[in-house]
Enzyme design. Structure first.
Site, mmCIF file in Angstrom:
data_model
loop_
_atom_site.group_PDB
_atom_site.id
_atom_site.type_symbol
_atom_site.label_atom_id
_atom_site.label_comp_id
_atom_site.label_asym_id
_atom_site.label_seq_id
_atom_site.Cartn_x
_atom_site.Cartn_y
_atom_site.Cartn_z
ATOM 1 N N GLU A 200 65.203 105.790 3.276
ATOM 2 C CA GLU A 200 64.203 105.888 2.211
ATOM 3 C C GLU A 200 64.852 105.858 0.832
ATOM 4 O OE1 GLU A 200 61.112 105.227 3.023
ATOM 5 O OE2 GLU A 200 60.230 107.133 2.429
ATOM 6 N N THR B 24 56.967 103.047 -5.828
ATOM 7 C CA THR B 24 57.263 104.483 -5.875
ATOM 8 C C THR B 24 58.034 104.822 -7.151
ATOM 9 O OG1 THR B 24 57.300 104.576 -3.468
ATOM 10 C CG2 THR B 24 58.372 106.379 -4.619
#
Ligand code: HSE
Length: 293
Positions: free
Chosen positions: A120, A168
């Site tokens: 991630e 993000t």
């Protein structure tokens, strides 16, 4: 060969920024791995043209490297990238489970959470475990520095995904750096209410506990139609609505039997704002599942 189905997830749930997450029954990615001398990756499915196949730039490549488990990895995307539904986490979690099984490494799911979170980090710049934890463990998860707490909750949900993209990184840039004490107090109360609601499978408490005065208002500004879609969902029977992860998907918590109405109201409200969307009528589901082949 090993095959894993890894679910979409929704992080934050409003009051639990970077802490809460849950697994969705649908959609999901399917990951297939075969032993190889060097890691290679092929990606098909939703949004696959936006996902790098170079292992150095793919979350899954980072997972294979961390586990020292080179493989040919095929990712069939069911979770759209940059959706707020944990797309990279689904692939990272699925690859972690598949590679662990392929090489018989014997890691626990909890151990794989930190491995998948490294993947991630490639996408968001920081290692968040709030999507990979539910993708691996299923249910509702609370991630803190002390570890992961998991609850097998059963709550009806609608995840409504507009045809827009929010990265993000961009969504983290808009977050206020500080918050007043009264907002902190409100957030703690809401987060505690939400966690108790999960333990009791109570959609009213969960929905009530999703309110967040700090992060969500800043991020809502990045999502065209957010306020109208939220209002429409609440009027159609949702008990709470918030931004899913970093957005642009919205997550609605529903009482049993209200998902169809809520999904329809959200799609219609997005359309009124000039935004096409699709809605997943789903519920809190299991973590990544390994299939015997
Ligand atoms: N908690 C993260 C965020 C989820 O909202 O930015 C994405 O990793």
């Amino acid at each position: 060969m090993k095959t894993v189905r890894a679910p979409a997830t929704s992080a934050n749930l409003g009051s639990g920024f970077d802490v809460f997450g849950l697994a969705l029954e649908t959609p999901a990615d399917v990951i297939r791995v075969e032993r190889a001398a060097e890691t290679s990756i092929t990606v098909t499915g939703v949004g696959s043209s936006y996902i790098p196949e170079d292992p150095a730039g793919n979350t899954v490549g980072a997972v294979a490297k961390a586990l020292e488990a080179p493989a040919h990895i095929r990712i069939d995307k069911g979770v759209r990238p940059s959706s707020g539904l944990g797309s990279s986490a689904a692939s990272a979690a699925g690859a972690a489970v598949a590679l662990d099984a392929l090489y018989d490494l014997g890691h626990t799911r909890e151990e794989l959470v930190s491995v998948a979170a490294e993947g991630e980090a490639l996408v968001s710049g920081e290692a968040h475990a709030d999507n990979v934890a539910p993708a691996l463990l299923g249910g509702f998860t609370i991630v803190t520095d002390a570890g992961v707490t998991q609850i097998d909750a059963s709550i009806s949900l609608v995840a409504c995904l507009p045809e827009t993209v929010v990265s993000t990184r961009d969504a983290r840039d808009v977050i206020p750096e500080t918050a007043p004490l009264e907002q902190l107090t409100e957030t703690v109360g809401n987060a505690a209410t939400l966690a108790v609601g999960m333990e009791r499978d109570d959609p009213d408490l969960v929905g009530q506990g999703m309110d967040d005065p700090v992060v969500t208002p800043a991020r809502a500004a990045l999502i065209d139609g957010y306020h109208d879609v939220r209002t429409a969902a609440l009027e159609a029977g949702a008990t709470g609505v918030t931004v899913s992860g970093a957005g642009p998907a919205l997550l609605a918590v529903c009482r049993s039997g209200r998902r169809r109405d809520v999904a329809g109201a959200m799609i219609e409200a997005f359309a009124d704002a000039g935004v096409e969307s699709r809605a997943y009528q789903t519920r809190i589901g299991d973590g990544a599942v390994l299939y015997d082949e």
